[in-house]
Design a protein around this motif. Structure first.
Motif, short mmCIF file in Angstrom:
data_model
loop_
_atom_site.label_atom_id
_atom_site.label_comp_id
_atom_site.label_asym_id
_atom_site.label_seq_id
_atom_site.Cartn_x
_atom_site.Cartn_y
_atom_site.Cartn_z
N MET A 177 -78.18 -9.96 34.81
CA MET A 177 -77.43 -8.73 34.63
C MET A 177 -76.38 -8.94 33.53
O MET A 177 -75.75 -9.98 33.47
CB MET A 177 -76.71 -8.34 35.92
N GLN A 178 -76.22 -7.92 32.72
CA GLN A 178 -75.17 -7.94 31.71
C GLN A 178 -74.10 -6.92 32.08
O GLN A 178 -74.42 -5.86 32.66
CB GLN A 178 -75.73 -7.62 30.33
N THR A 179 -72.87 -7.25 31.74
CA THR A 179 -71.76 -6.34 32.03
C THR A 179 -70.90 -6.15 30.80
O THR A 179 -70.87 -7.00 29.91
CB THR A 179 -70.88 -6.86 33.18
N ARG A 180 -70.20 -5.05 30.79
CA ARG A 180 -69.20 -4.77 29.76
C ARG A 180 -67.98 -4.24 30.49
O ARG A 180 -68.07 -3.25 31.21
CB ARG A 180 -69.74 -3.75 28.77
N ILE A 181 -66.86 -4.92 30.32
CA ILE A 181 -65.60 -4.52 30.94
C ILE A 181 -64.55 -4.44 29.84
O ILE A 181 -64.34 -5.41 29.12
CB ILE A 181 -65.16 -5.53 32.02
N GLN A 182 -63.94 -3.28 29.71
CA GLN A 182 -62.91 -3.07 28.70
C GLN A 182 -61.70 -2.40 29.35
O GLN A 182 -61.86 -1.41 30.06
CB GLN A 182 -63.38 -2.10 27.62
N ILE A 183 -60.53 -2.93 29.07
CA ILE A 183 -59.27 -2.29 29.43
C ILE A 183 -58.62 -1.96 28.10
O ILE A 183 -58.41 -2.87 27.28
CB ILE A 183 -58.35 -3.23 30.26
N GLN A 184 -58.33 -0.70 27.86
CA GLN A 184 -57.88 -0.31 26.54
C GLN A 184 -56.99 0.93 26.58
O GLN A 184 -57.06 1.71 27.53
CB GLN A 184 -59.09 -0.06 25.63
N THR A 185 -56.23 1.12 25.52
CA THR A 185 -55.41 2.32 25.39
C THR A 185 -56.19 3.44 24.71
O THR A 185 -55.99 4.61 25.00
CB THR A 185 -54.12 2.04 24.58
N GLU A 186 -57.09 3.07 23.80
CA GLU A 186 -57.82 4.09 23.05
C GLU A 186 -58.93 4.72 23.88
O GLU A 186 -59.41 4.15 24.85
CB GLU A 186 -58.37 3.54 21.73
N ASP A 187 -59.33 5.91 23.47
CA ASP A 187 -60.37 6.66 24.16
C ASP A 187 -61.73 5.96 23.98
O ASP A 187 -61.87 5.09 23.13
CB ASP A 187 -60.43 8.09 23.61
N PHE A 188 -62.71 6.36 24.76
CA PHE A 188 -64.06 5.82 24.64
C PHE A 188 -65.02 6.97 24.34
O PHE A 188 -64.70 8.14 24.54
CB PHE A 188 -64.49 5.07 25.91
N ASN A 189 -66.20 6.61 23.86
CA ASN A 189 -67.20 7.59 23.46
C ASN A 189 -68.45 7.39 24.31
O ASN A 189 -69.12 6.36 24.21
CB ASN A 189 -67.52 7.40 21.97
N LEU A 190 -68.76 8.37 25.14
CA LEU A 190 -69.89 8.27 26.06
C LEU A 190 -71.21 8.04 25.30
O LEU A 190 -72.03 7.22 25.70
CB LEU A 190 -69.99 9.49 26.96
N SER A 191 -71.42 8.76 24.22
CA SER A 191 -72.67 8.61 23.46
C SER A 191 -72.86 7.18 22.98
O SER A 191 -73.96 6.63 23.05
CB SER A 191 -72.70 9.57 22.27
N GLN A 192 -71.78 6.58 22.50
CA GLN A 192 -71.88 5.19 22.04
C GLN A 192 -72.18 4.24 23.20
O GLN A 192 -72.97 3.30 23.06
CB GLN A 192 -70.58 4.76 21.35
N GLU A 193 -71.56 4.49 24.34
CA GLU A 193 -71.78 3.63 25.50
C GLU A 193 -73.20 3.78 26.05
O GLU A 193 -73.82 2.80 26.48
CB GLU A 193 -70.74 3.89 26.58
N LEU A 194 -73.74 5.00 26.02
CA LEU A 194 -75.12 5.21 26.45
C LEU A 194 -76.10 4.51 25.50
O LEU A 194 -77.09 3.92 25.94
CB LEU A 194 -75.44 6.70 26.54
N ALA A 195 -75.81 4.57 24.20
CA ALA A 195 -76.67 3.90 23.22
C ALA A 195 -76.65 2.38 23.44
O ALA A 195 -77.68 1.72 23.35
CB ALA A 195 -76.22 4.24 21.80
N LEU A 196 -75.48 1.85 23.75
CA LEU A 196 -75.37 0.41 24.03
C LEU A 196 -76.17 0.05 25.29
O LEU A 196 -76.87 -0.95 25.32
CB LEU A 196 -73.91 0.01 24.18
N ALA A 197 -76.06 0.87 26.32
CA ALA A 197 -76.82 0.63 27.55
C ALA A 197 -78.31 0.63 27.26
O ALA A 197 -79.06 -0.21 27.79
CB ALA A 197 -76.48 1.68 28.60
N GLU A 198 -78.76 1.52 26.42
CA GLU A 198 -80.18 1.61 26.07
C GLU A 198 -80.63 0.35 25.33
O GLU A 198 -81.74 -0.14 25.55
CB GLU A 198 -80.43 2.85 25.20
N LYS A 199 -79.77 -0.20 24.48
CA LYS A 199 -80.10 -1.44 23.76
C LYS A 199 -80.19 -2.62 24.72
O LYS A 199 -81.08 -3.45 24.62
CB LYS A 199 -79.02 -1.75 22.73
N ILE A 200 -79.24 -2.70 25.64
CA ILE A 200 -79.16 -3.84 26.55
C ILE A 200 -80.23 -3.77 27.64
O ILE A 200 -80.79 -4.79 28.02
CB ILE A 200 -77.75 -3.94 27.17
N ALA A 201 -80.49 -2.58 28.14
CA ALA A 201 -81.45 -2.42 29.25
C ALA A 201 -82.46 -1.33 28.89
O ALA A 201 -82.49 -0.27 29.52
CB ALA A 201 -80.68 -2.08 30.53
N PRO A 202 -83.32 -1.58 27.90
CA PRO A 202 -84.23 -0.52 27.41
C PRO A 202 -85.29 -0.09 28.42
O PRO A 202 -85.82 1.01 28.30
CB PRO A 202 -84.87 -1.15 26.17
#
Length: 153
Positions: free
Chosen positions: A1-26
């Motif tokens: 299993m792969q994980t991504r954990i981020q604690i941040q002040t800036e906003d996040f982009n759902l489309s970018q995160e979905l694209a990353l998920a698709e790359k990691i778990a196609p």
């Protein structure tokens, strides 16, 4: 299993995160995402201006990792992502993203729900409500959140 954990002040982009998920778990058959947002309060006499979120930086990512590990022990999760924002967040802002990918939709749904419930009660975040009139107070953990977490055991 792969994980991504981020604690941040800036906003996040759902489309970018979905694209990353698709790359990691196609090969996953399901990707479930939950976005928590700052909601206004129901009191027009004292409107909410913003939330201020802080955390214990030395342990927050470790605790979130433990929550994700517990979820992966119950459900098949090739990928899980938690992005949590801190700092001053206005009404309507995104606070948290929980994204889970699995071969089966039920696993992705359940794991996502489980992770979010545990984030509310186990992750070391503190939330202060700041009102338009300048008043502010730290938010106490809700008993209903504790009950939801307990229901998983």
């Amino acid at each position: 299993m792969q994980t991504r954990i981020q604690i941040q002040t800036e906003d996040f982009n759902l489309s970018q995160e979905l694209a990353l998920a698709e790359k990691i778990a196609p090969d996953c058959g399901a990707v479930v995402s939950f976005i928590g947002k700052v909601r206004g309060n129901d009191n027009p006499q004292q409107p909410l201006s913003h939330l201020y979120l802080t955390h214990m930086s030395e342990v927050t990512e470790h605790e979130i990792s433990k929550i994700i590990t517990r979820a992966s022990e119950r459900w098949s999760l090739p990928y899980a992502c938690v992005i949590h924002r801190v700092g001053e967040l206005p009404v309507g802002a995104q606070i948290v993203l929980v994204l889970t990918a699995s071969g089966h939709r039920e696993h992705a749904y359940q794991a996502n729900h489980f992770i979010m419930d545990y984030l509310k009660t186990e992750a070391p975040f503190w939330k202060k409500e700041c009102f338009a009139n300048g008043q502010q107070h730290w938010v106490e953990m809700k008993h209903t959140d504790q009950l939801r977490t307990q229901s998983w055991e």
